[in-house]
Design a protein around this motif. Structure first.
Motif, PDB file in Angstrom:
ATOM      1  N   GLY A 166       0.818  -1.213   0.000  1.00 50.04           N
ATOM      2  CA  GLY A 166       0.000   0.000   0.000  1.00 50.04           C
ATOM      3  C   GLY A 166       0.843   1.249   0.000  1.00 50.04           C
ATOM      4  N   GLU A 167       0.139   2.356  -0.134  1.00 51.31           N
ATOM      5  CA  GLU A 167       0.781   3.667  -0.116  1.00 51.31           C
ATOM      6  C   GLU A 167       0.810   4.157   1.333  1.00 51.31           C
ATOM      7  N   HIS A 174       5.841   4.041   0.121  1.00 52.36           N
ATOM      8  CA  HIS A 174       4.923   2.907   0.084  1.00 52.36           C
ATOM      9  C   HIS A 174       5.454   1.797   0.989  1.00 52.36           C
TER      10      HIS A 174
END
Ligand code: HT7
Ligand code: ZN
Length: 876
Positions: A166-167, A174
């Motif tokens: 994910g960011e 990330h």
């Protein structure tokens, strides 16, 4: 530094069940938060303090069960983190450290190589990342969250399976989260972060598990990753078929990095490689590189079972994983390629690296009893002799009991940190044999010598073989006991192998004699003609064999023996005897002409009749024992110049004898069509290039022209490099021009230029030292990169005549580099210092100079433990 002893082993007082790592990658300030679930070890001491290992660490914060610890509760130094009175039951500890991967020139722990973050934790590098119980018998389940700037590290890898990505909101960063369900010791932890290209392939295991395989390389190099991936698929299938071992995660990643202290590392599910052992295409890798890549990919993969699923209780058991895994990779390569040729190549390596270690001051048992620096025990003795021990075990108990023993080992020891005793117990059980005497192979250092002699009684039609063994003293072991030596043998008659009939119970019935006492006499009945004994077939024990056969008998053996290894050995023995005689300081090249003529005739007949049938074997037959092997055979007061002169003279004479045949043979061996890396094509190139070397020696003018032509027209690195290497045998302007053309052709290809550096470092001429010093200034060289150092400086240290210059300048040069390198990379420095391992067998002048150089190193202030350990043992 303290001596660590096997007999002092105690289980850890504490265990760590789970490790949750949160790592924020940054080029100079990488943050590590580690959450450890600790509990007392029922097998350990109660009330013990908790002492975690560190190395150059800075503690940022520490909490126990989520509460920051009072400063009086612990002591943190760069080397240890001690909790004085830890709670009696289980608890969690959260530790934060900060490290600088860009400043890590030791390449142990977390470092940055060509903008890629990577780790090397074996043997004790994990403690350079965070405080931990950094010992292989503490096994934990890891969950790892990696975070980095997207642009800098779009690829984030760790062990096990990918569970989340994910960011990081509001940032350019990330993350990736990895979970490895298999408990493992810290030395198998790994992470990689960077901008990398990859090639991938799906694989379904024999037991139906789908696995995503990928090989990651520097951007732009994906075109060179195919062979490694292909090798991976083949070795995975082989391990299923031969050892019944399936892979056990959803992904298997291989990553190539350009700065690496050794060959590769078997981290669970994330093998990290020196790029030299991954990248291959016909223009930038030789046949030898293709074969090494295949072997090392297999070796690291095989560790998944022999090393990772079953790991080592302590570092004294290193051979438990390394010897066994080398044995497995050798078997894989034998099945993929030619078994006899692989055996010959492995025995050459064993003799040149391990026998020489065993014969010098650094000799140690396959399982050492004590060490100061474990990194100095990743040796040919642990690896290659360790593999020989497994090979002997298989011969002794037979294929079936061996296979059942392996199955039992996998079943019984899976998920544990095991010992050699536990390993051997499996085979004792399946074979019903008592292996306690055999276990001496793990304890006693030194290469046994077998002295053999035969007697033929024509009237009784009986052949009697007398065998005796002895092992020379080694450091700390002056008295030696007899070893268990499985001697495969045959009796070669005029029509091939004679049937073996004997009353003796020492004979197992299928050409195997076990010599396990000081001596043995064995008689064979019904022998109708005087036979030639063919002993140690397939090199069935890692021993020296002294058997006095006449040259004419050895030549007969070469043509008639059913054992390919001993056919090869027969001619090697003729050459060795002649070179030992001629290479002794007090003898002129007296015996050489007769031997050269005999060998020349034998080889000529062989080339005419057989060479095209098995060119890879023929290439091995043509290659004489190396000058360093002759030095070891002579053993004392060695004069490297005399040995080299004899070697050159014999090679040249053989080349001269074969000269009329060489052009035709070279033509017949040409491979047609585009380059193919298979063993048969490689064998043809190997023989063709062996013949090129002989031409260069016997007819330098023609040889030089051939080298130039082959360099210009060759469409692959194997042939072009062989052309340059053969040209290095011919001093003069043409050589220098070809060397320059090679550098221009491969500018920007560091791995190819390593070969260029090494070929020059190996030139056996007094100017080489100046050349090497000059090359250190070349843009292709850097003292900071281990591959460059091994190529140029390691190459020079392997140059028998120039490292061992009579004026001692070679020793001084290498010793100075060891000292300089020790400040940045002690492991590479100490390996380089290992080049002095044979100094005691030199003639008195060189011996004194070598000792002085070693003394200079030993007296240097602030040496690493790695280098001081080698210097002290070499001088002891
Ligand atoms: N098990 C690996 C050994 C290794 C290593 C040891 C010390 C320092 C650096 C190292 N890199 C790799 C490799 C193997 O035998 O498979
Ligand atoms: Zn290994």
């Amino acid at each position: 530094a303290p001596l660590i002893r096997l007999e002092d082993y105690r289980p850890s007082d504490w265990l760590i069940d789970t490790v949750d790592l949160d790592i924020g990658l940054h080029p100079t300030k990488t943050r590590i938060r580690s959450l450890l679930a600790l509990r007392p070890n029922p097998a350990g001491q109660t009330d013990a303090p908790l002492v975690l290992d560190g190395d150059e660490l800075v503690l940022k914060t520490i909490s126990l069960d989520g509460t920051p610890l009072d400063a009086s509760a612990y002591t943190a130094t760069p080397q240890t983190l001690t909790l004085h009175a830890p709670p009696r039951g289980g608890f969690t500890l959260t530790i934060e450290t900060e490290i600088d991967p860009s400043a890590n020139t030791k390449l142990m722990g977390l470092y940055r190589s060509s903008k890629v973050y990577c780790t090397q934790c074996e043997a004790d590098g994990f403690r350079r990342i965070t405080y931990f119980l950094d010992r292989p018998d503490v096994m934990s389940v890891y969950t790892v969250r990696l975070e980095a700037a997207k642009a800098e590290a779009p690829v984030l890898l760790s062990n096990g399976n990918l569970v989340a990505t994910g960011e990081v909101p509001g940032s350019d960063r990330h993350f990736a989260m990895w979970h490895d369900p298999h408990p493992k010791p810290a030395y198998l932890f790994a992470l990689v972060g960077g901008a990398l290209d990859h090639v991938r392939q799906d694989y379904v295991t024999a037991d139906g598990h789908k696995v995503e395989l990928a090989v990651y390389v520097e951007p732009g190099k994906a075109g060179r990753a195919g062979w490694a991936l292909d090798s991976l698929v083949r070795c995975m299938r082989w391990d299923e078929q031969v050892f019944g071992r399936n892979y056990d995660l959803d992904v298997f990643n291989v990553v190539a990095v350009s700065d690496f202290n050794m060959g590769a590392m078997e981290n669970k599910g994330l093998n990290i490689f020196n790029d030299k052992y991954v990248l291959a295409d016909p223009q930038t890798a030789t046949d030898g590189d293709y074969a090494s890549i295949e072997a090392i990919i297999a070796h690291e993969y095989f560790h998944n079972w022999t090393g990772n699923r079953i790991t080592c209780r302590d570092w004294f058991q290193l051979c438990l994983k390394e010897g066994l895994t080398v044995f497995r990779d050798q078997e894989f390569s034998s099945d993929e390629r030619s078994r006899p040729v692989k055996r010959i190549a492995d025995v050459r390596t064993l003799r040149s690296t391990q026998f020489s270690e065993d014969a010098g001051p650094l000799a140690h048992p396959v399982r050492p009893r004590a060490y100061k620096e474990i990194n100095n025990f990743y040796t040919p003795t642990v690896y290659e002799k360790g593999a020989e021990v497994i090979r002997m075990l298989k011969v002794l108990i037979g294929d079936d009991a061996f296979k059942r023993g392996m199955d039992l080992y996998f079943e019984r020891c899976d998920g544990t940190a095991a010992t050699i005793e536990e390993f051997l117990a499996c085979f004792a059980e399946t074979s019903g044999q008592n292996l306690s005497h055999f276990a001496r192979w793990y304890e006693q250092a030194g290469t046994p010598t077998i002295v053999a002699s035969g007697r033929y009684d024509a009237a009784a039609r009986r052949y009697t073989l007398e065998l005796a063994q002895s092992t020379p003293p080694t450091p700390g072991q002056s008295e030696k006991q007899p070893m268990v030596l499985p001697i495969k043998l045959g009796l070669v008659g005029s029509q091939g192998d004679l049937p073996l009939k004997t009353q003796s119970n020492a004979y197992a019935g299928d050409g195997l004699v076990i010599l396990d006492g000081p001596s043995l006499s064995i008689s064979f009945d019904g022998i109708a003609e005087p036979p030639i004994p063919s002993l140690l077939r397939g090199f069935s024990a890692p021993a020296r064999l002294e058997l006095d056969l006449a040259d004419a008998d050895l030549i007969r053996q070469f043509s008639a023996d059913s054992d390919s290894f001993n056919r090869w050995q027969a001619l090697q023995s003729i050459a060795t005897r002649a070179l030992v005689t001629a290479g002794r300081p007090d003898s002129g090249p007296g015996t050489l002409p007769a031997t050269a003529a005999e060998l020349g005739r034998a080889l000529d007949g062989f080339l005419q009749a057989d060479a095209l049938a098995d060119p890879a074997f023929a290439a091995q037959v043509l290659r004489l024992p190396a000058p360093a092997d002759i030095a070891r055979e002579i053993g004392r007061d060695v004069d490297p110049d005399a040995i080299f002169a004899a070697h050159r003279a014999l090679s040249t004479a053989i080349g001269t004898a074969l000269l009329p045949r060489l052009p035709g043979l070279r033509q017949a061996l040409e491979t047609k069509g585009p380059y193919r890396a298979d063993a048969a094509s490689a064998g043809r190139r190997a023989l063709r290039n062996e013949l090129l070397g002989l031409t260069a020696l016997a007819a330098p003018e023609d040889g030089a022209a051939l080298c130039e032509q082959q360099f210009e027209t060759g469409d692959n690195l194997t042939d072009r490099l062989a052309a340059m290497a053969a040209m290095t045998l011919i001093p003069g302007e043409r050589r220098e021009q070809l060397i320059a053309r090679f550098a221009a052709a491969y500018a920007g290809e560091p791995l190819v230029l390593d070969k260029w550096l090494m070929a020059q470092a190996l030139i056996a001429e007094p100017e080489t030292l100046e050349r090497v010093k000059r090359l250190m200034q070349h843009p292709a060289f850097s003292l900071g990169n281990p591959n460059r150092v091994r190529a140029l400086i390691g190459g020079f240290a392997a140059n028998l005549t120039q490292f061992n210059r009579a004026d001692g300048e070679g020793y001084g040069f290498v010793a100075d580099i060891v000292v300089a390198l020790d400040r940045t990379n002690p492991q590479v420095a100490s390996r380089l210092l290992g080049s002095f391992k044979s100094w005691r067998m030199l003639e008195p002048g060189r011996r004194r100079l070598a000792r002085e150089a070693l003394g200079m190193v030993a007296r240097t202030q602030n040496l690493s433990r790695d280098v001081s350990d080698i210097a002290e043992r070499a001088l002891a």
